[in-house]
Write an enzyme that holds these catalytic residues in place. Sequence first.
Site, PDB file in Angstrom:
ATOM      1  N   ASP A  73       0.798  -1.220   0.000  1.00 14.18           N
ATOM      2  CA  ASP A  73       0.000   0.000   0.000  1.00 14.18           C
ATOM      3  C   ASP A  73       0.835   1.278   0.000  1.00 14.18           C
ATOM      4  OD1 ASP A  73      -1.475   2.260   1.627  1.00 14.18           O
ATOM      5  OD2 ASP A  73      -3.082   0.949   0.925  1.00 14.18           O
ATOM      6  N   MET A 107      -4.980   2.610  -0.174  1.00 15.95           N
ATOM      7  CA  MET A 107      -4.808   2.169  -1.554  1.00 15.95           C
ATOM      8  C   MET A 107      -5.313   0.741  -1.739  1.00 15.95           C
ATOM      9  SD  MET A 107      -3.733   4.840  -2.968  1.00 15.95           S
ATOM     10  CE  MET A 107      -4.775   5.601  -1.735  1.00 15.95           C
ATOM     11  N   ASP A 108      -5.032  -0.126  -0.756  1.00 13.10           N
ATOM     12  CA  ASP A 108      -5.549  -1.493  -0.825  1.00 13.10           C
ATOM     13  C   ASP A 108      -7.069  -1.495  -0.831  1.00 13.10           C
ATOM     14  OD1 ASP A 108      -3.290  -3.201  -0.936  1.00 13.10           O
ATOM     15  OD2 ASP A 108      -2.884  -2.850   1.177  1.00 13.10           O
ATOM     16  N   VAL A 109      -7.662  -0.758   0.090  1.00 16.65           N
ATOM     17  CA  VAL A 109      -9.119  -0.767   0.210  1.00 16.65           C
ATOM     18  C   VAL A 109      -9.773  -0.186  -1.037  1.00 16.65           C
ATOM     19  CG1 VAL A 109     -11.048   0.216   1.490  1.00 16.65           C
ATOM     20  CG2 VAL A 109      -9.103  -0.740   2.726  1.00 16.65           C
ATOM     21  N   GLY A 151      -9.586  -2.567  -3.822  1.00 13.10           N
ATOM     22  CA  GLY A 151     -10.598  -3.598  -3.649  1.00 13.10           C
ATOM     23  C   GLY A 151     -11.962  -3.144  -4.137  1.00 13.10           C
TER      24      GLY A 151
END
Length: 416
Positions: free
Chosen positions: A153, A185-187, A190
Amino acid sequence: MTGGEQTGGALSGIRVLDLGRVLAAPWATQILGDMGAEVIKVERPQGGDMGRLYGPDFLMDAQGRKTRESSFYLCANRNKKSVTVDLSSAEGQQIIKDLAAQCDVFVENFIAGTTERFGLDYASIRAINPRIIYCSVTGYGQDGPYASRPGFDAVFQAHGGMMSVTGIPDGMPGAGPMKTGPSLMDVMTGYNAAVGILAALLHRDRVSGEGQYIDVALLDTAVACQSHLMSNYLISGRVPERRGNEGNGGGPAQVFKCRDGEIYISAGNNHNFVDLCRVLGAPELGHDPRFVDLHDRYLHRSELTGLLSDLVLQWDRRPLMDALVEAHVACSVVNDYADVFDDPQVRHRGILIDMPHPLSPTGSVPGIANPVRLSDTPVRYDRHPPLLGEHNDEVLHDMLGMNGMEIAALRARRVI
């Protein structure tokens, strides 16, 4: 639809094969599971999803021992079944292919090129199931000079420019680039993956009758999510500076110190500014020629911030918030997490949920509700984040027709 579990959710009948690990891809498939899809999570036979190992906090069992269920893992894996499969073995690869033949969606987040080595790339899976939606979530995408690079991230917050515009401005104590607290950034990646999957399912079922390939990258998300700030640069050609806690629109908009803590105030237009000054006991500031409109306030923001800071510091934060809310000036005290879950609106909205869990001494684990509220097909929380390999027997028997002896043999050979 593949005829997966009928849960009554908006995606009831959709079956997802989830090879995702850590956060971005599991977040996407959890969204699909929340909406009613049957999600089969594939993990390594020993260790499982590496997100299970991410501390610092883990679910403790009734004896006070740390389980392998990290809070990191628990946040992104509800409404799934877990099967363990050794993807490096020929038998394991065949199990994945056999499962994929009965699925609507295939999600993976290996570094570009990895699934080809396993014979589990899009071309191979599509040959088995032309209707499948295949989504790859990677750091840099499937092509380009950086496609083979790993990343997490904060790497993409740095690479995508977000760190350069986040943090304390130069020349002030603590100045320098800063990442966000959560792994946004990950969320956000997703969410982007979930949106792409939903669009592809709709196209398949309404238009083509066939699946397609989806390429989602954290770098692309990191750049795209900066929206108006990135647009400012593209239109003006000026590289933006860090602005600390100042807002990006109307002003004044920033964190101010009260006697007992901090409050964020956003006086987004001229009327709000006049009302802010009145509440603070300085109505003359609302008509001062230096601050009469947004542009003037921006030009004289240092002077204005100093004046407002002195006034705000005379207040306790909650009485000030109450007075500003009464005057229709947008604001909030700066809450910590304990404050958040004690907040009346958060409690009213049911944002904190409890899910049954077999390892919890209380019988349940807390979690965060899906923020999407559907009137006719509401989100359901039917399954706790699964234990490692919890559903091996169920999935291999129900989907692949294996009997107990066959499953035991696979387990003995460490294929599952």
